[in-house]
Motif scaffolding. Structure first.
Motif, PDB file in Angstrom:
ATOM      1  N   PHE A  95      43.584  43.582  35.410  1.00 43.49           N
ATOM      2  CA  PHE A  95      43.320  42.596  36.449  1.00 43.49           C
ATOM      3  C   PHE A  95      42.770  41.351  35.764  1.00 43.49           C
ATOM      4  O   PHE A  95      41.838  41.430  34.972  1.00 43.49           O
ATOM      5  CB  PHE A  95      42.325  43.144  37.469  1.00 43.49           C
ATOM      6  N   MET A  96      43.326  40.196  36.094  1.00 38.52           N
ATOM      7  CA  MET A  96      43.063  38.974  35.337  1.00 38.52           C
ATOM      8  C   MET A  96      41.828  38.207  35.793  1.00 38.52           C
ATOM      9  O   MET A  96      41.596  37.088  35.350  1.00 38.52           O
ATOM     10  CB  MET A  96      44.289  38.058  35.398  1.00 38.52           C
ATOM     11  N   GLY A  97      41.018  38.807  36.674  1.00 34.69           N
ATOM     12  CA  GLY A  97      39.786  38.154  37.114  1.00 34.69           C
ATOM     13  C   GLY A  97      39.915  37.501  38.468  1.00 34.69           C
ATOM     14  O   GLY A  97      40.995  37.450  39.074  1.00 34.69           O
ATOM     15  N   ASP A  98      38.795  36.992  38.971  1.00 32.26           N
ATOM     16  CA  ASP A  98      38.693  36.374  40.300  1.00 32.26           C
ATOM     17  C   ASP A  98      38.989  37.374  41.413  1.00 32.26           C
ATOM     18  O   ASP A  98      39.956  37.252  42.168  1.00 32.26           O
ATOM     19  CB  ASP A  98      39.605  35.136  40.410  1.00 32.26           C
ATOM     20  N   PHE A  99      38.113  38.369  41.537  1.00 28.76           N
ATOM     21  CA  PHE A  99      38.195  39.316  42.651  1.00 28.76           C
ATOM     22  C   PHE A  99      37.705  38.673  43.942  1.00 28.76           C
ATOM     23  O   PHE A  99      38.143  39.046  45.031  1.00 28.76           O
ATOM     24  CB  PHE A  99      37.313  40.546  42.372  1.00 28.76           C
ATOM     25  N   PHE A 100      36.788  37.721  43.819  1.00 33.50           N
ATOM     26  CA  PHE A 100      36.030  37.218  44.959  1.00 33.50           C
ATOM     27  C   PHE A 100      36.557  35.883  45.490  1.00 33.50           C
ATOM     28  O   PHE A 100      37.323  35.179  44.846  1.00 33.50           O
ATOM     29  CB  PHE A 100      34.570  36.994  44.545  1.00 33.50           C
ATOM     30  N   ASP A 101      36.051  35.536  46.693  1.00 29.51           N
ATOM     31  CA  ASP A 101      36.104  34.186  47.263  1.00 29.51           C
ATOM     32  C   ASP A 101      37.503  33.831  47.779  1.00 29.51           C
ATOM     33  O   ASP A 101      38.508  34.290  47.294  1.00 29.51           O
ATOM     34  CB  ASP A 101      35.625  33.122  46.267  1.00 29.51           C
ATOM     35  N   ARG A 102      37.490  32.998  48.823  1.00 32.05           N
ATOM     36  CA  ARG A 102      38.706  32.483  49.457  1.00 32.05           C
ATOM     37  C   ARG A 102      39.497  33.556  50.203  1.00 32.05           C
ATOM     38  O   ARG A 102      40.560  33.273  50.727  1.00 32.05           O
ATOM     39  CB  ARG A 102      39.611  31.788  48.432  1.00 32.05           C
ATOM     40  N   GLY A 103      38.982  34.768  50.235  1.00 41.36           N
ATOM     41  CA  GLY A 103      39.639  35.845  50.956  1.00 41.36           C
ATOM     42  C   GLY A 103      38.613  36.786  51.546  1.00 41.36           C
ATOM     43  O   GLY A 103      37.425  36.732  51.187  1.00 41.36           O
TER      44      GLY A 103
ATOM     45  N   GLY B  65      35.689  44.753  48.360  1.00 44.10           N
ATOM     46  CA  GLY B  65      36.724  45.782  48.449  1.00 44.10           C
ATOM     47  C   GLY B  65      37.651  45.751  47.245  1.00 44.10           C
ATOM     48  O   GLY B  65      38.028  46.794  46.698  1.00 44.10           O
ATOM     49  N   CYS B  66      38.032  44.547  46.803  1.00 41.52           N
ATOM     50  CA  CYS B  66      38.867  44.410  45.604  1.00 41.52           C
ATOM     51  C   CYS B  66      38.124  44.932  44.379  1.00 41.52           C
ATOM     52  O   CYS B  66      38.691  45.666  43.554  1.00 41.52           O
ATOM     53  CB  CYS B  66      39.256  42.952  45.397  1.00 41.52           C
ATOM     54  N   LEU B  67      36.862  44.543  44.241  1.00 38.61           N
ATOM     55  CA  LEU B  67      36.069  44.984  43.101  1.00 38.61           C
ATOM     56  C   LEU B  67      35.956  46.502  43.069  1.00 38.61           C
ATOM     57  O   LEU B  67      36.163  47.138  42.017  1.00 38.61           O
ATOM     58  CB  LEU B  67      34.682  44.350  43.185  1.00 38.61           C
ATOM     59  N   GLU B  68      35.640  47.112  44.188  1.00 35.74           N
ATOM     60  CA  GLU B  68      35.454  48.561  44.213  1.00 35.74           C
ATOM     61  C   GLU B  68      36.763  49.309  43.990  1.00 35.74           C
ATOM     62  O   GLU B  68      36.772  50.398  43.405  1.00 35.74           O
ATOM     63  CB  GLU B  68      34.794  48.965  45.531  1.00 35.74           C
ATOM     64  N   LEU B  69      37.883  48.722  44.427  1.00 36.42           N
ATOM     65  CA  LEU B  69      39.185  49.324  44.132  1.00 36.42           C
ATOM     66  C   LEU B  69      39.414  49.362  42.625  1.00 36.42           C
ATOM     67  O   LEU B  69      39.822  50.382  42.072  1.00 36.42           O
ATOM     68  CB  LEU B  69      40.297  48.519  44.809  1.00 36.42           C
TER      69      LEU B  69
END
Length: 267
Positions: A42-50, A55-59
């Motif tokens: 995963f290339m980074g930026d799990f957070f923000d704007r969504g 949930g993305c981080l924990e996945l």
């Protein structure tokens, strides 16, 4: 090592990310790892704007553990929105020179979602703090940003990763501000001639034969709608690949399999 796949900036788009991983055969319908000895980055930026950065981080954290037990590997890069989120949690209302005037308001200006900050735990922060800023896999240099500022943080991959890890553990607001300012650099490889030169310089310093990045959505680079982007953008004479499909811009995104360098060409 088996096949290596990468997926660009998630930005809280959990439903889209799950659909991509299922379609690529990397997870099953219950979102359990099913790809054996495959590597997924995963290339980074799990957070923000969504809506669901946590949930993305924990996945990703869950898949990392599952893949390891199955002989595979899930890795993630540190993106600027991870740094923004941690800084908002750690320094909150402390003043900055940024667009919001404080760490938390700078984060909100950049799409921060209050629900993510409310759900962020110390375990999440500790996991984020140890993420590398760059990786070398199958002769590809993986970095979050299409930028050259990484060169100022160390002479090699190990030194750069150590410098970013020190920042993430730091209690110094000024250090976070400086790193976030550096992430303001974009499109360093886009100019035809200068972009090729910069690409060669990055690869000579850090290794690899091709750069893979996210950070700047392909729709923005091409002036297209997010829904029109379904493939990575290969540019700078074939030396650079952008894998940020613009999930938060309405695109469905894609999962990209790293190619054999010998078969690569600009397209």
């Amino acid at each position: 090592m088996g096949a290596v796949y990468v997926i660009g900036d998630l930005h809280g788009q959990l439903e889209k990310v799950c659909a991509l991983l299922i379609h690529a055969g990397l997870v099953d319908a219950s979102l359990h790892w099913r790809a054996g000895d495959t590597t997924l980055v995963f290339m980074g930026d799990f957070f923000d704007r969504g809506p669901d950065g946590i949930g993305c981080l924990e996945l990703v954290m869950r898949l990392q553990a599952q893949a390891s037990r199955a002989g595979g590997c899930v890795q993630a890069l540190l993106g600027n929105h991870e740094i923004l989120t941690v800084s908002a949690s750690r320094f909150n209302r402390r003043l900055t020179n940024g667009p919001g005037g404080t760490f938390v308001e700078d984060w909100q200006y950049n799409g921060g979602q209050i629900v993510d900050l409310q759900r962020l735990t110390q375990a999440h922060i500790a996991w984020l703090a140890d993420l590398p800023a760059m990786l070398i896999l199958q002769e590809h240099l993986l970095i979050h940003a299409d930028a050259t500022f990484y060169r100022r943080y160390g002479a090699n991959v190990a030194e750069v990763n150590a410098a970013f890890r020190a920042c993430m553990y730091s209690q110094q607001p000024a250090l976070f501000e400086q790193v976030l300012r550096d992430f303001g650099e974009r499109e360093a490889f886009l100019d035809d001639e200068l972009g090729v030169t910069r690409s060669h310089e990055m690869l000579k310093q850090f290794g690899g034969k091709r750069i893979v990045h996210g950070h700047t959505p392909i729709p923005k680079m091409l002036g297209r709608r997010g829904a029109e982007v379904r493939l990575p953008l290969v540019y700078a004479g074939g030396l650079v690949v952008n894998v940020d499909g613009g999930l938060y811009m309405g695109g469905d995104g894609f999962v990209y399999r790293l190619e054999d360098i010998g078969q690569c060409g600009a397209r």
